[in-house]
Design a protein around this motif. Structure first.
Motif, PDB file in Angstrom:
ATOM      1  N   MET A 129     -18.039  71.510  81.217  1.00 62.35           N
ATOM      2  CA  MET A 129     -17.203  72.504  81.914  1.00 62.35           C
ATOM      3  C   MET A 129     -15.904  71.846  82.376  1.00 62.35           C
ATOM      4  SD  MET A 129     -18.091  74.757  85.299  1.00 62.35           S
ATOM      5  CE  MET A 129     -16.892  75.837  86.032  1.00 62.35           C
ATOM      6  N   THR A 130     -14.807  72.478  82.119  1.00 61.44           N
ATOM      7  CA  THR A 130     -13.520  71.938  82.554  1.00 61.44           C
ATOM      8  C   THR A 130     -13.430  71.933  84.079  1.00 61.44           C
ATOM      9  OG1 THR A 130     -11.145  72.247  82.496  1.00 61.44           O
ATOM     10  CG2 THR A 130     -12.476  74.244  82.382  1.00 61.44           C
ATOM     11  N   GLU A 131     -12.780  70.909  84.596  1.00 57.78           N
ATOM     12  CA  GLU A 131     -12.648  70.792  86.049  1.00 57.78           C
ATOM     13  C   GLU A 131     -11.409  71.510  86.568  1.00 57.78           C
ATOM     14  OE1 GLU A 131     -14.876  69.536  88.224  1.00 57.78           O
ATOM     15  OE2 GLU A 131     -16.140  69.404  86.466  1.00 57.78           O
ATOM     16  N   GLN A 132     -10.610  72.060  85.665  1.00 53.16           N
ATOM     17  CA  GLN A 132      -9.451  72.817  86.098  1.00 53.16           C
ATOM     18  C   GLN A 132      -9.903  74.162  86.663  1.00 53.16           C
ATOM     19  OE1 GLN A 132      -7.031  73.041  82.592  1.00 53.16           O
ATOM     20  NE2 GLN A 132      -6.099  71.028  82.954  1.00 53.16           N
ATOM     21  N   PHE A 133      -9.160  74.669  87.642  1.00 54.87           N
ATOM     22  CA  PHE A 133      -9.530  75.936  88.265  1.00 54.87           C
ATOM     23  C   PHE A 133      -8.277  76.762  88.483  1.00 54.87           C
ATOM     24  CE2 PHE A 133     -10.306  78.620  92.023  1.00 54.87           C
ATOM     25  CZ  PHE A 133     -11.409  79.323  91.572  1.00 54.87           C
ATOM     26  N   ASN A 134      -8.311  77.966  87.955  1.00 52.29           N
ATOM     27  CA  ASN A 134      -7.191  78.892  88.090  1.00 52.29           C
ATOM     28  C   ASN A 134      -7.684  80.133  88.818  1.00 52.29           C
ATOM     29  OD1 ASN A 134      -5.037  80.611  87.865  1.00 52.29           O
ATOM     30  ND2 ASN A 134      -4.992  80.643  85.631  1.00 52.29           N
ATOM     31  N   ILE A 135      -7.285  80.305  90.058  1.00 56.74           N
ATOM     32  CA  ILE A 135      -7.764  81.442  90.847  1.00 56.74           C
ATOM     33  C   ILE A 135      -7.368  82.767  90.216  1.00 56.74           C
ATOM     34  CG2 ILE A 135      -5.732  81.534  92.337  1.00 56.74           C
ATOM     35  CD1 ILE A 135      -9.417  82.196  93.364  1.00 56.74           C
ATOM     36  N   ASN A 136      -6.294  82.756  89.426  1.00 59.17           N
ATOM     37  CA  ASN A 136      -5.853  83.991  88.781  1.00 59.17           C
ATOM     38  C   ASN A 136      -6.849  84.494  87.746  1.00 59.17           C
ATOM     39  OD1 ASN A 136      -3.411  84.096  90.255  1.00 59.17           O
ATOM     40  ND2 ASN A 136      -2.442  82.674  88.822  1.00 59.17           N
ATOM     41  N   GLN A 137      -7.792  83.647  87.348  1.00 61.06           N
ATOM     42  CA  GLN A 137      -8.847  84.069  86.430  1.00 61.06           C
ATOM     43  C   GLN A 137      -9.884  84.946  87.127  1.00 61.06           C
ATOM     44  OE1 GLN A 137     -10.112  80.093  85.144  1.00 61.06           O
ATOM     45  NE2 GLN A 137      -9.456  80.630  83.071  1.00 61.06           N
ATOM     46  N   PHE A 138      -9.854  84.939  88.468  1.00 62.33           N
ATOM     47  CA  PHE A 138     -10.918  85.595  89.233  1.00 62.33           C
ATOM     48  C   PHE A 138     -10.403  86.803  89.996  1.00 62.33           C
ATOM     49  CE2 PHE A 138     -12.472  81.414  88.386  1.00 62.33           C
ATOM     50  CZ  PHE A 138     -13.844  81.576  88.216  1.00 62.33           C
ATOM     51  N   ASN A 139     -11.146  87.890  89.890  1.00 58.72           N
ATOM     52  CA  ASN A 139     -10.875  89.086  90.673  1.00 58.72           C
ATOM     53  C   ASN A 139     -11.588  88.943  92.012  1.00 58.72           C
ATOM     54  OD1 ASN A 139     -10.085  91.772  91.306  1.00 58.72           O
ATOM     55  ND2 ASN A 139     -12.083  92.532  90.619  1.00 58.72           N
ATOM     56  N   CYS A 140     -10.814  88.942  93.100  1.00 59.89           N
ATOM     57  CA  CYS A 140     -11.374  88.682  94.429  1.00 59.89           C
ATOM     58  C   CYS A 140     -11.020  89.801  95.406  1.00 59.89           C
ATOM     59  CB  CYS A 140     -10.852  87.357  94.978  1.00 59.89           C
ATOM     60  SG  CYS A 140     -11.163  85.925  93.931  1.00 59.89           S
ATOM     61  N   SER A 141     -11.831  89.921  96.439  1.00 58.10           N
ATOM     62  CA  SER A 141     -11.591  90.892  97.510  1.00 58.10           C
ATOM     63  C   SER A 141     -11.855  90.206  98.846  1.00 58.10           C
ATOM     64  CB  SER A 141     -12.525  92.096  97.331  1.00 58.10           C
ATOM     65  OG  SER A 141     -12.499  92.928  98.475  1.00 58.10           O
ATOM     66  N   ILE A 142     -10.941  90.366  99.789  1.00 60.55           N
ATOM     67  CA  ILE A 142     -11.080  89.724 101.099  1.00 60.55           C
ATOM     68  C   ILE A 142     -10.855  90.756 102.194  1.00 60.55           C
ATOM     69  CG2 ILE A 142     -10.276  87.861 102.589  1.00 60.55           C
ATOM     70  CD1 ILE A 142      -9.171  86.487 100.144  1.00 60.55           C
ATOM     71  N   SER A 143     -11.728  90.751 103.200  1.00 56.62           N
ATOM     72  CA  SER A 143     -11.545  91.624 104.362  1.00 56.62           C
ATOM     73  C   SER A 143     -11.977  90.876 105.609  1.00 56.62           C
ATOM     74  CB  SER A 143     -12.364  92.913 104.207  1.00 56.62           C
ATOM     75  OG  SER A 143     -13.747  92.623 104.110  1.00 56.62           O
ATOM     76  N   GLY A 144     -11.434  91.280 106.752  1.00 52.54           N
ATOM     77  CA  GLY A 144     -11.789  90.666 108.021  1.00 52.54           C
ATOM     78  C   GLY A 144     -11.224  89.272 108.185  1.00 52.54           C
ATOM     79  N   LYS A 145     -11.496  88.672 109.337  1.00 51.41           N
ATOM     80  CA  LYS A 145     -11.040  87.324 109.643  1.00 51.41           C
ATOM     81  C   LYS A 145     -12.138  86.601 110.409  1.00 51.41           C
ATOM     82  CE  LYS A 145      -6.051  88.227 109.813  1.00 51.41           C
ATOM     83  NZ  LYS A 145      -4.823  88.135 110.637  1.00 51.41           N
ATOM     84  N   GLY A 146     -12.110  85.271 110.285  1.00 45.39           N
ATOM     85  CA  GLY A 146     -13.070  84.480 111.043  1.00 45.39           C
ATOM     86  C   GLY A 146     -14.081  83.792 110.153  1.00 45.39           C
ATOM     87  N   SER A 147     -15.257  83.525 110.727  1.00 48.84           N
ATOM     88  CA  SER A 147     -16.346  82.893 109.983  1.00 48.84           C
ATOM     89  C   SER A 147     -16.630  83.704 108.720  1.00 48.84           C
ATOM     90  CB  SER A 147     -17.590  82.806 110.861  1.00 48.84           C
ATOM     91  OG  SER A 147     -18.626  82.129 110.197  1.00 48.84           O
ATOM     92  N   THR A 148     -16.893  83.025 107.602  1.00 51.32           N
ATOM     93  CA  THR A 148     -16.864  83.681 106.300  1.00 51.32           C
ATOM     94  C   THR A 148     -18.236  83.824 105.657  1.00 51.32           C
ATOM     95  OG1 THR A 148     -14.634  82.875 105.874  1.00 51.32           O
ATOM     96  CG2 THR A 148     -15.906  83.553 103.955  1.00 51.32           C
ATOM     97  N   LEU A 149     -18.494  85.023 105.128  1.00 48.47           N
ATOM     98  CA  LEU A 149     -19.576  85.256 104.174  1.00 48.47           C
ATOM     99  C   LEU A 149     -18.930  85.346 102.801  1.00 48.47           C
ATOM    100  CD1 LEU A 149     -22.436  85.976 103.157  1.00 48.47           C
ATOM    101  CD2 LEU A 149     -21.930  88.370 103.724  1.00 48.47           C
ATOM    102  N   LEU A 150     -19.300  84.439 101.916  1.00 52.70           N
ATOM    103  CA  LEU A 150     -18.814  84.432 100.536  1.00 52.70           C
ATOM    104  C   LEU A 150     -19.928  84.988  99.656  1.00 52.70           C
ATOM    105  CD1 LEU A 150     -16.709  83.628  98.397  1.00 52.70           C
ATOM    106  CD2 LEU A 150     -17.615  81.295  98.513  1.00 52.70           C
ATOM    107  N   TRP A 151     -19.654  86.116  98.998  1.00 56.47           N
ATOM    108  CA  TRP A 151     -20.718  86.879  98.327  1.00 56.47           C
ATOM    109  C   TRP A 151     -20.528  86.925  96.817  1.00 56.47           C
ATOM    110  CZ3 TRP A 151     -25.220  88.804 100.105  1.00 56.47           C
ATOM    111  CH2 TRP A 151     -25.912  89.699  99.286  1.00 56.47           C
ATOM    112  N   ALA A 152     -21.627  86.732  96.089  1.00 50.85           N
ATOM    113  CA  ALA A 152     -21.607  86.744  94.624  1.00 50.85           C
ATOM    114  C   ALA A 152     -22.602  87.788  94.093  1.00 50.85           C
ATOM    115  CB  ALA A 152     -21.951  85.361  94.076  1.00 50.85           C
ATOM    116  N   HIS A 153     -22.196  88.524  93.077  1.00 49.00           N
ATOM    117  CA  HIS A 153     -23.018  89.598  92.499  1.00 49.00           C
ATOM    118  C   HIS A 153     -24.034  89.053  91.494  1.00 49.00           C
ATOM    119  CE1 HIS A 153     -20.787  89.131  88.764  1.00 49.00           C
ATOM    120  NE2 HIS A 153     -19.678  89.129  89.490  1.00 49.00           N
ATOM    121  N   GLY A 154     -24.766  89.967  90.861  1.00 48.13           N
ATOM    122  CA  GLY A 154     -25.790  89.603  89.900  1.00 48.13           C
ATOM    123  C   GLY A 154     -25.306  89.585  88.457  1.00 48.13           C
ATOM    124  N   LEU A 155     -26.176  89.166  87.555  1.00 47.43           N
ATOM    125  CA  LEU A 155     -25.885  89.069  86.127  1.00 47.43           C
ATOM    126  C   LEU A 155     -25.455  90.418  85.565  1.00 47.43           C
ATOM    127  CD1 LEU A 155     -26.068  87.294  83.510  1.00 47.43           C
ATOM    128  CD2 LEU A 155     -28.400  88.164  83.258  1.00 47.43           C
TER     129      LEU A 155
END
Length: 270
Positions: A1-27
């Motif tokens: 796996m390449t170690e390069q990371f391009n955030i533009n490859q990922f569709n993201c959604s952010i809401s709220g502020k503070g301590s973070t829950l980072l959530w990932a969906h299923g297959l």
């Protein structure tokens, strides 16, 4: 796996502020399919906390990969933590996800325990010896996906929803449950073949590895789903040092999950 990371490859959604829950969906899911099924109620998640969601590589509106290795759970875990780093989410994080997303969260916690203060594991996938018995099945789906593509696979699954979800959940969400297939419809043949080829190689961490993940963990399972058996959730609860398990046997039980997740995250923020 390449170690390069391009955030533009990922569709993201952010809401709220503070301590973070980072959530990932299923297959074969995505943020869109999660919203369609009507179980998560993310609009009710506390605004005093930050919620980061994202479409995994090759899913939803995120770009696909050229490598099967990129779909292996330990590598999805790297992507998960890179998303958090890009958005400068306060460390340590709460990681969570459904099925593949819960496995991703476990591997992220194994790789960087210093960056994780809690886990939310929703309907963990089949694992260990039971998963090994499914390897031929995953290879068959990989071949079928090459022929049918996303739309064809979605149409096939629509006729067999009872093999994907508990019957009582289907009955309760007859008008929205097909929305869980929305993310699958747009997926390319090559991506699906890679995903299910990876699924045949993926497995949950060993019990010895799980014993080292000493953070509060909320496990949410439901009864009547062969791909996400209660037995997997029970083994996780027994193997993780600080885990609580809730098993849903009705839609009323699942309706409590958004509150359970919110309360769990708020408690870790105190």
């Amino acid at each position: 796996m390449t170690e390069q990371f391009n955030i533009n490859q990922f569709n993201c959604s952010i809401s709220g502020k503070g301590s973070t829950l980072l959530w990932a969906h299923g297959l074969c899911g995505c943020m869109q399919s999660e919203d369609a099924i009507g179980v998560y109620a993310w609009h009710r998640f506390p605004k005093k906390l930050q919620l980061i969601r994202f479409d995994a590589i090759g899913h939803g509106l995120s770009a696909p990969s050229e490598s099967v290795e990129d779909y292996l759970w330990p590598n999805l875990a790297k992507d998960m933590l890179r998303v958090a780093a890009h958005y400068r989410a306060p460390m340590p994080l709460i990681l969570g996800g459904q099925s593949m997303g819960s496995a991703t969260s476990l591997y992220a916690a194994l790789a960087h325990p210093d960056k994780v203060k809690g886990l939310v594991l929703m309907t963990p996938p089949i694992g260990w010896q039971a998963r090994a018995a499914q390897i031929d099945y995953y290879h068959k789906i990989a071949k079928a996906a090459q022929i049918l593509g996303g739309k064809g696979l979605a149409n096939m699954n629509a006729k067999h929803l009872d093999k994907m979800l508990p019957a009582w959940l289907i009955d309760a969400h007859k008008h929205s449950v097909l929305g869980m297939l929305d993310g699958l419809k747009s997926m390319k043949r090559k991506t699906l073949h890679q995903l299910f080829t990876a699924a045949a190689q993926n497995d949950l961490p060993s019990k010895q590895q799980l014993a080292t993940i000493d953070v509060p963990t909320l496990i949410l399972a439901w009864d009547g789903d062969d791909a996400h058996p209660v037995e997997s959730a029970m083994t996780l609860q027994q193997s993780l040092p600080n885990a609580q398990l809730h098993v849903a046997k009705s839609m009323a039980d699942v309706d409590e999950w958004p509150t359970l997740i919110s309360d769990f995250c708020l408690a870790l923020n105190q």
